[in-house]
Design an enzyme around this catalytic site. Structure first.
Site, PDB file in Angstrom:
ATOM      1  N   ILE A 179      19.495  -5.521 -38.549  1.00 56.83           N
ATOM      2  CA  ILE A 179      20.760  -5.777 -39.290  1.00 56.83           C
ATOM      3  C   ILE A 179      21.840  -4.670 -39.193  1.00 56.83           C
ATOM      4  O   ILE A 179      23.120  -4.828 -38.934  1.00 56.83           O
ATOM      5  CB  ILE A 179      20.647  -6.342 -40.505  1.00 56.83           C
ATOM      6  N   LYS A 198      20.381  -6.505 -48.776  1.00 61.28           N
ATOM      7  CA  LYS A 198      19.649  -7.383 -49.805  1.00 61.28           C
ATOM      8  C   LYS A 198      18.168  -7.452 -49.438  1.00 61.28           C
ATOM      9  O   LYS A 198      18.099  -7.254 -48.133  1.00 61.28           O
ATOM     10  CB  LYS A 198      20.451  -8.919 -49.907  1.00 61.28           C
ATOM     11  N   ASP A 223      12.547 -13.379 -48.115  1.00 61.99           N
ATOM     12  CA  ASP A 223      13.508 -12.501 -47.544  1.00 61.99           C
ATOM     13  C   ASP A 223      14.857 -13.351 -47.097  1.00 61.99           C
ATOM     14  O   ASP A 223      15.786 -13.076 -47.449  1.00 61.99           O
ATOM     15  CB  ASP A 223      12.835 -11.873 -46.154  1.00 61.99           C
ATOM     16  N   SER A 241      14.459   7.192 -38.502  1.00 59.34           N
ATOM     17  CA  SER A 241      13.186   7.806 -38.150  1.00 59.34           C
ATOM     18  C   SER A 241      12.667   7.832 -36.760  1.00 59.34           C
ATOM     19  O   SER A 241      12.115   8.853 -36.289  1.00 59.34           O
ATOM     20  CB  SER A 241      12.139   7.061 -39.154  1.00 59.34           C
ATOM     21  N   ARG A 242      13.392   6.889 -35.980  1.00 59.52           N
ATOM     22  CA  ARG A 242      12.997   6.853 -34.801  1.00 59.52           C
ATOM     23  C   ARG A 242      14.131   7.849 -33.935  1.00 59.52           C
ATOM     24  O   ARG A 242      14.006   7.732 -32.892  1.00 59.52           O
ATOM     25  CB  ARG A 242      13.105   5.232 -34.133  1.00 59.52           C
TER      26      ARG A 242
HETATM   27  P1  NAP Z   1      14.187  -3.997 -39.169  1.00 61.12           P
HETATM   28  O1  NAP Z   1      14.778  -4.617 -38.019  1.00 61.12           O
HETATM   29  O2  NAP Z   1      12.746  -4.030 -39.257  1.00 61.12           O
HETATM   30  O3  NAP Z   1      14.877  -2.630 -39.577  1.00 61.12           O
HETATM   31  C1  NAP Z   1      14.677  -1.964 -40.505  1.00 61.12           C
HETATM   32  C2  NAP Z   1      14.820  -0.251 -40.198  1.00 61.12           C
HETATM   33  O4  NAP Z   1      14.617   0.497 -41.327  1.00 61.12           O
HETATM   34  C3  NAP Z   1      13.831  -0.042 -39.244  1.00 61.12           C
HETATM   35  O5  NAP Z   1      14.179  -0.075 -37.835  1.00 61.12           O
HETATM   36  C4  NAP Z   1      13.711   1.620 -39.657  1.00 61.12           C
HETATM   37  O6  NAP Z   1      14.912   2.116 -38.846  1.00 61.12           O
HETATM   38  C5  NAP Z   1      13.864   1.617 -40.845  1.00 61.12           C
HETATM   39  N1  NAP Z   1      12.486   1.684 -41.689  1.00 61.12           N
HETATM   40  C6  NAP Z   1      12.411   2.402 -42.482  1.00 61.12           C
HETATM   41  N2  NAP Z   1      11.187   2.367 -43.257  1.00 61.12           N
HETATM   42  C7  NAP Z   1      10.766   1.313 -42.659  1.00 61.12           C
HETATM   43  C8  NAP Z   1       9.472   0.697 -42.746  1.00 61.12           C
HETATM   44  N3  NAP Z   1       8.603   1.037 -43.918  1.00 61.12           N
HETATM   45  N4  NAP Z   1       9.247  -0.177 -41.945  1.00 61.12           N
HETATM   46  C9  NAP Z   1       9.926  -0.559 -40.992  1.00 61.12           C
HETATM   47  N5  NAP Z   1      11.195  -0.230 -40.881  1.00 61.12           N
HETATM   48  C10 NAP Z   1      11.657   0.862 -41.680  1.00 61.12           C
HETATM   49  O7  NAP Z   1      14.892  -4.895 -40.368  1.00 61.12           O
HETATM   50  P2  NAP Z   1      15.962  -5.647 -40.680  1.00 61.12           P
HETATM   51  O8  NAP Z   1      16.028  -7.102 -40.389  1.00 61.12           O
HETATM   52  O9  NAP Z   1      17.380  -4.960 -39.991  1.00 61.12           O
HETATM   53  O10 NAP Z   1      16.376  -5.783 -42.282  1.00 61.12           O
HETATM   54  C11 NAP Z   1      16.448  -4.634 -42.982  1.00 61.12           C
HETATM   55  C12 NAP Z   1      17.057  -5.216 -44.568  1.00 61.12           C
HETATM   56  O11 NAP Z   1      18.427  -6.130 -43.976  1.00 61.12           O
HETATM   57  C13 NAP Z   1      16.226  -6.225 -45.047  1.00 61.12           C
HETATM   58  O12 NAP Z   1      16.299  -6.120 -46.405  1.00 61.12           O
HETATM   59  C14 NAP Z   1      16.553  -7.347 -44.619  1.00 61.12           C
HETATM   60  O13 NAP Z   1      16.374  -8.497 -45.661  1.00 61.12           O
HETATM   61  C15 NAP Z   1      18.066  -7.263 -44.574  1.00 61.12           C
HETATM   62  N6  NAP Z   1      18.819  -8.150 -43.653  1.00 61.12           N
HETATM   63  C16 NAP Z   1      18.360  -8.635 -42.617  1.00 61.12           C
HETATM   64  C17 NAP Z   1      19.006  -9.519 -41.872  1.00 61.12           C
HETATM   65  C18 NAP Z   1      18.386 -10.243 -40.538  1.00 61.12           C
HETATM   66  O14 NAP Z   1      18.886 -11.015 -39.875  1.00 61.12           O
HETATM   67  N7  NAP Z   1      17.496  -9.356 -39.598  1.00 61.12           N
HETATM   68  C19 NAP Z   1      20.209 -10.183 -42.149  1.00 61.12           C
HETATM   69  C20 NAP Z   1      20.430  -9.790 -43.484  1.00 61.12           C
HETATM   70  C21 NAP Z   1      19.964  -8.723 -44.177  1.00 61.12           C
HETATM   71  P3  NAP Z   1      14.696   3.571 -38.294  1.00 61.12           P
HETATM   72  O15 NAP Z   1      13.452   3.614 -37.393  1.00 61.12           O
HETATM   73  O16 NAP Z   1      16.076   3.868 -37.562  1.00 61.12           O
HETATM   74  O17 NAP Z   1      14.372   4.564 -39.454  1.00 61.12           O
END
Ligand code: NAP
Length: 310
Positions: A14, A91, A169, A37-38
């Site tokens: 996101i 969120k 989610d 972290s990466r």
């Molecule tokens: P994601 O792709 O897994 O990214 C989350 C990032 O957070 C990871 O790349 C990592 O970034 C960091 N991180 C820190 N602690 C972590 C852990 N324990 N496990 C995994 N990653 C961790 O997730 P995302 O889809 O972006 O979602 C993140 C948030 O945005 C969620 O709350 C989700 O509900 C919300 N969201 C997502 C979407 C969607 O379409 N994906 C849409 C709206 C909202 P670093 O490696 O850079 O530290």
């Protein structure tokens, strides 16, 4: 007026898809750093491994947007505020209600803006639906929220862990729209949570709601869809049928399209609001969608289903 200098923490899906382009497009906002972290970041944007490392750098920051998974985010937000930064929360705003309430109190006591975002609410069609329903007599509503988890959440193992919300989610996006457009009180009456044997968080859920309207209000969430995603909310009033489709970006009333807005504008509207909140010294923390989710987890019957790889 000077730009609000924003850092993003958690450079995942996101952050890349929405936050970076939205900050770039927003007046009076500027992306100054990534905390990852990466060690990943867009070209030309400095990256730090922790908030501490960012604080010790010579980069001036006004606010941090937290795009990490919900569990643990409240502690990160508290640390960010203790370093003097305003905070935007993706969120759901946290993994429990109390931690977000306490965070909200901390923001007030330290004079910081805390913005708990609900991106699905930032649609012109959702605003128009809320205005239309405001003086209507609600008979029922039905939420149908189905998407292919492998398409929308590839490799996101955190989603399946306790505190990862599973199908809630995306489902909480629907609840954030429902709490905005339904003009009367409603609460979770019953819930069934389908949990794959290899996971902690549900892969599907059925919820029924009670409220000050006729009884049949429901939500169905499912991550196992392999076809196109379905993100619809249908509201029956005494005299009309209102339907929000495509995650809240398309509004139909009595079968006629009333408004369609491309969902990519959600995050631009979110950052415009964040800048405004910071300028006015205000916070915006709406817990209603998180409370419905917590209640479904609290009273929901749990049913194990076959293991799921994804
Ligand atoms: P994601 O792709 O897994 O990214 C989350 C990032 O957070 C990871 O790349 C990592 O970034 C960091 N991180 C820190 N602690 C972590 C852990 N324990 N496990 C995994 N990653 C961790 O997730 P995302 O889809 O972006 O979602 C993140 C948030 O945005 C969620 O709350 C989700 O509900 C919300 N969201 C997502 C979407 C969607 O379409 N994906 C849409 C709206 C909202 P670093 O490696 O850079 O530290």
């Amino acid at each position: 007026m000077s730009n609000k200098r924003i850092a993003i923490m958690g450079y995942g899906k996101i952050a890349k898809d929405q936050h970076v382009p939205a900050i770039t497009k927003t007046d009076r906002a500027e992306l100054v750093a990534i905390v990852s972290s990466r060690g990943d970041s867009p070209d030309g944007i400095p990256v730090f491994s922790s908030l501490l490392e960012l604080a010790e750098s010579d980069i001036a920051v006004d606010a941090v947007a937290l795009c990490t998974p919900p569990k643990g985010r409240a502690d990160i937000a508290r640390e960010a505020m203790s370093r003097g930064w305003h905070v935007l929360l993706e969120k759901p705003p946290g993994a429990t209600i109390l931690e977000v309430e306490q965070l909200s109190g901390y923001a007030v006591s330290t004079g910081h803006t805390l913005f708990a975002t609900w991106h699905a609410q930032y649609n012109a069609a959702v605003d128009k639906a809320a205005a239309f329903l405001a003086d209507q007599e609600i008979s029922s509503f039905a939420i149908n929220w189905r998407e292919n988890v492998r398409k929308w959440h590839p490799g996101q193992t955190w989603l399946w862990q306790a505190g990862g919300f599973g199908v809630f989610d995306p489902g909480i996006n629907a609840l954030s729209i429902a709490t905005k457009i339904i003009p009367v009180d409603f609460h979770v009456d019953q819930a069934s949570l389908l949990v794959a044997e290899n996971h902690q968080a549900p892969i599907a859920a059925n919820i029924s709601f009670s409220g000050t309207f006729a009884k049949n209000a429901s939500a169905e969430f499912d991550f196992r869809t392999t076809g196109d995603e379905i993100w619809t909310i249908e509201v029956k009033t005494k005299t009309h049928l209102l339907r929000l489709e495509q995650g809240g970006s398309l509004l139909k009333i009595d079968g006629e399209t009333v408004l369609e807005q491309h969902a990519d504008e959600e995050y631009s509207m979110i950052y415009a609001r964040f800048v405004e909140l910071m300028q006015n010294g205000q916070s915006d923390v709406d817990l209603a969608p998180l409370k419905l989710t917590a209640d479904a987890f609290m009273i929901g019957e749990r049913h194990n289903v076959a293991p799921f790889a994804g």
